[in-house]
Scaffold this active site. Structure first.
Site, PDB file in Angstrom:
ATOM      1  N   HIS A  62      17.833   1.529 -18.034  1.00  0.00           N
ATOM      2  CA  HIS A  62      18.639   1.323 -19.245  1.00  0.00           C
ATOM      3  C   HIS A  62      20.124   1.530 -18.937  1.00  0.00           C
ATOM      4  O   HIS A  62      20.976   0.762 -19.388  1.00  0.00           O
ATOM      5  CB  HIS A  62      18.254   2.327 -20.348  1.00  0.00           C
ATOM      6  CG  HIS A  62      16.861   2.164 -20.892  1.00  0.00           C
ATOM      7  ND1 HIS A  62      15.936   3.175 -20.858  1.00  0.00           N
ATOM      8  CD2 HIS A  62      16.252   1.120 -21.497  1.00  0.00           C
ATOM      9  CE1 HIS A  62      14.814   2.768 -21.434  1.00  0.00           C
ATOM     10  NE2 HIS A  62      14.966   1.523 -21.820  1.00  0.00           N
TER      11      HIS A  62
ATOM     12  N   LYS B 205       5.509   1.876 -31.666  1.00  0.00           N
ATOM     13  CA  LYS B 205       4.990   2.698 -30.570  1.00  0.00           C
ATOM     14  C   LYS B 205       4.988   4.160 -31.013  1.00  0.00           C
ATOM     15  O   LYS B 205       5.825   4.577 -31.804  1.00  0.00           O
ATOM     16  CB  LYS B 205       5.920   2.615 -29.367  1.00  0.00           C
ATOM     17  CG  LYS B 205       6.021   1.260 -28.716  1.00  0.00           C
ATOM     18  CD  LYS B 205       7.000   1.403 -27.553  1.00  0.00           C
ATOM     19  CE  LYS B 205       7.319   0.088 -26.891  1.00  0.00           C
ATOM     20  NZ  LYS B 205       8.446   0.229 -25.957  1.00  0.00           N
TER      21      LYS B 205
ATOM     22  N   ARG C 145      13.299  -7.192 -17.116  1.00  0.00           N
ATOM     23  CA  ARG C 145      12.718  -6.741 -15.845  1.00  0.00           C
ATOM     24  C   ARG C 145      11.915  -7.883 -15.249  1.00  0.00           C
ATOM     25  O   ARG C 145      12.343  -9.028 -15.311  1.00  0.00           O
ATOM     26  CB  ARG C 145      11.836  -5.512 -16.095  1.00  0.00           C
ATOM     27  CG  ARG C 145      12.629  -4.272 -16.372  1.00  0.00           C
ATOM     28  CD  ARG C 145      11.798  -3.188 -16.945  1.00  0.00           C
ATOM     29  NE  ARG C 145      11.415  -3.536 -18.321  1.00  0.00           N
ATOM     30  CZ  ARG C 145      10.863  -2.722 -19.167  1.00  0.00           C
ATOM     31  NH1 ARG C 145      10.587  -1.503 -18.801  1.00  0.00           N
ATOM     32  NH2 ARG C 145      10.566  -3.108 -20.385  1.00  0.00           N
TER      33      ARG C 145
ATOM     34  N   SER D 253       9.964   3.333 -19.321  1.00  0.00           N
ATOM     35  CA  SER D 253       9.850   4.672 -19.908  1.00  0.00           C
ATOM     36  C   SER D 253       8.395   5.134 -19.865  1.00  0.00           C
ATOM     37  O   SER D 253       8.116   6.320 -19.665  1.00  0.00           O
ATOM     38  CB  SER D 253      10.332   4.648 -21.359  1.00  0.00           C
ATOM     39  OG  SER D 253      11.671   4.227 -21.431  1.00  0.00           O
TER      40      SER D 253
HETATM   41  P1  ADP Z   1      11.587  -1.558 -26.632  1.00  0.00           P
HETATM   42  O1  ADP Z   1      10.522  -0.738 -27.253  1.00  0.00           O
HETATM   43  O2  ADP Z   1      12.512  -2.183 -27.609  1.00  0.00           O
HETATM   44  O3  ADP Z   1      11.125  -2.531 -25.578  1.00  0.00           O
HETATM   45  P2  ADP Z   1      12.647   0.032 -24.466  1.00  0.00           P
HETATM   46  O4  ADP Z   1      13.382   1.320 -24.542  1.00  0.00           O
HETATM   47  O5  ADP Z   1      11.341   0.030 -23.734  1.00  0.00           O
HETATM   48  O6  ADP Z   1      12.503  -0.448 -25.952  1.00  0.00           O
HETATM   49  O7  ADP Z   1      13.581  -1.060 -23.843  1.00  0.00           O
HETATM   50  C1  ADP Z   1      14.811  -1.402 -24.407  1.00  0.00           C
HETATM   51  C2  ADP Z   1      15.403  -2.566 -23.631  1.00  0.00           C
HETATM   52  O8  ADP Z   1      15.716  -2.149 -22.310  1.00  0.00           O
HETATM   53  C3  ADP Z   1      14.470  -3.763 -23.477  1.00  0.00           C
HETATM   54  O9  ADP Z   1      15.265  -4.928 -23.504  1.00  0.00           O
HETATM   55  C4  ADP Z   1      13.871  -3.566 -22.109  1.00  0.00           C
HETATM   56  O10 ADP Z   1      13.477  -4.788 -21.529  1.00  0.00           O
HETATM   57  C5  ADP Z   1      15.059  -2.979 -21.378  1.00  0.00           C
HETATM   58  N1  ADP Z   1      14.653  -2.168 -20.226  1.00  0.00           N
HETATM   59  C6  ADP Z   1      13.889  -1.079 -20.175  1.00  0.00           C
HETATM   60  N2  ADP Z   1      13.742  -0.611 -18.920  1.00  0.00           N
HETATM   61  C7  ADP Z   1      14.473  -1.445 -18.139  1.00  0.00           C
HETATM   62  C8  ADP Z   1      14.697  -1.562 -16.742  1.00  0.00           C
HETATM   63  N3  ADP Z   1      14.160  -0.700 -15.885  1.00  0.00           N
HETATM   64  N4  ADP Z   1      15.470  -2.574 -16.319  1.00  0.00           N
HETATM   65  C9  ADP Z   1      15.993  -3.456 -17.199  1.00  0.00           C
HETATM   66  N5  ADP Z   1      15.806  -3.430 -18.500  1.00  0.00           N
HETATM   67  C10 ADP Z   1      15.055  -2.447 -18.981  1.00  0.00           C
END
Ligand code: ADP
Length: 159
Positions: free
Chosen positions: A19, A43, A91, A129
């Site tokens: 992030h 979630k 990703r 995460s």
């Molecule tokens: P959500 O529940 O909205 O997917 P996340 O916190 O899992 O929330 O992810 C928020 C954003 O950050 C999403 O666009 C996700 O694809 C991106 N993201 C999460 N981890 C990574 C990573 N390691 N590399 C690039 N983007 C990421």
């Protein structure tokens, strides 16, 4: 020229280096980023939205960001923040389908919205995460995946 602000929405449960990499890259394009922590995600979150907001604030000190939680539709939140720009991270291909659907749905609701997809460094391409939580739950060392403050918070959760 008018300052350009974008919203980076997500669950951030918890924030990872993936992030943070997206945030740093987005700040090369936008003047300011609002990191919007989703309160009512579908979630089950390990951390409360207040905990997630505080962890992000701590990890993004000295960056041109604002961190707050939001609930409801992203389009309504964007209207409130007076911006039409959304940042999402991409990703591996697995993200694409879902992200594509969300971007199209938002555009249908509000045609002005532009979603920007940002890639991470290849080091974080497979980082999520969910993985971090699973590792921390099993007492693995997560120092290369999350900032120090998050590492501490995970330790306390799984003590
Ligand atoms: P959500 O529940 O909205 O997917 P996340 O916190 O899992 O929330 O992810 C928020 C954003 O950050 C999403 O666009 C996700 O694809 C991106 N993201 C999460 N981890 C990574 C990573 N390691 N590399 C690039 N983007 C990421």
């Amino acid at each position: 020229m008018k300052e350009k602000t974008a919203v980076y929405p997500g669950s951030f449960d918890p924030i990872t280096h993936g992030h943070i990499d997206v945030i740093k890259r987005a700040l090369k394009i936008f003047d300011r980023l609002i990191i919007a922590v989703l309160e009512n995600g579908n979630k089950d979150c390990l951390f409360s939205s207040a905990e997630r907001v505080n962890m992000i604030k701590d990890a993004t000190k000295n960056m041109r960001v604002e961190v707050e939680s939001f609930s409801g539709l992203l389009v309504d939140y964007l209207r409130k923040k007076k911006t039409v720009f959304v940042v999402r991270g991409l990703r591996a291909v697995s993200d694409f389908d879902y992200e594509f659907q969300m971007a199209i749905a938002n555009k249908k609701l509000e045609p002005e919205i532009e979603t920007f997809f940002i890639l991470t460094d290849k080091e974080y391409f497979y980082l999520s995460s969910t993985t971090v939580k699973e590792l921390a739950r099993n007492k693995a060392n997560v120092s290369s995946f999350v900032p120090k403050n998050v590492q501490g918070a995970l330790k306390r959760k799984f003590m």
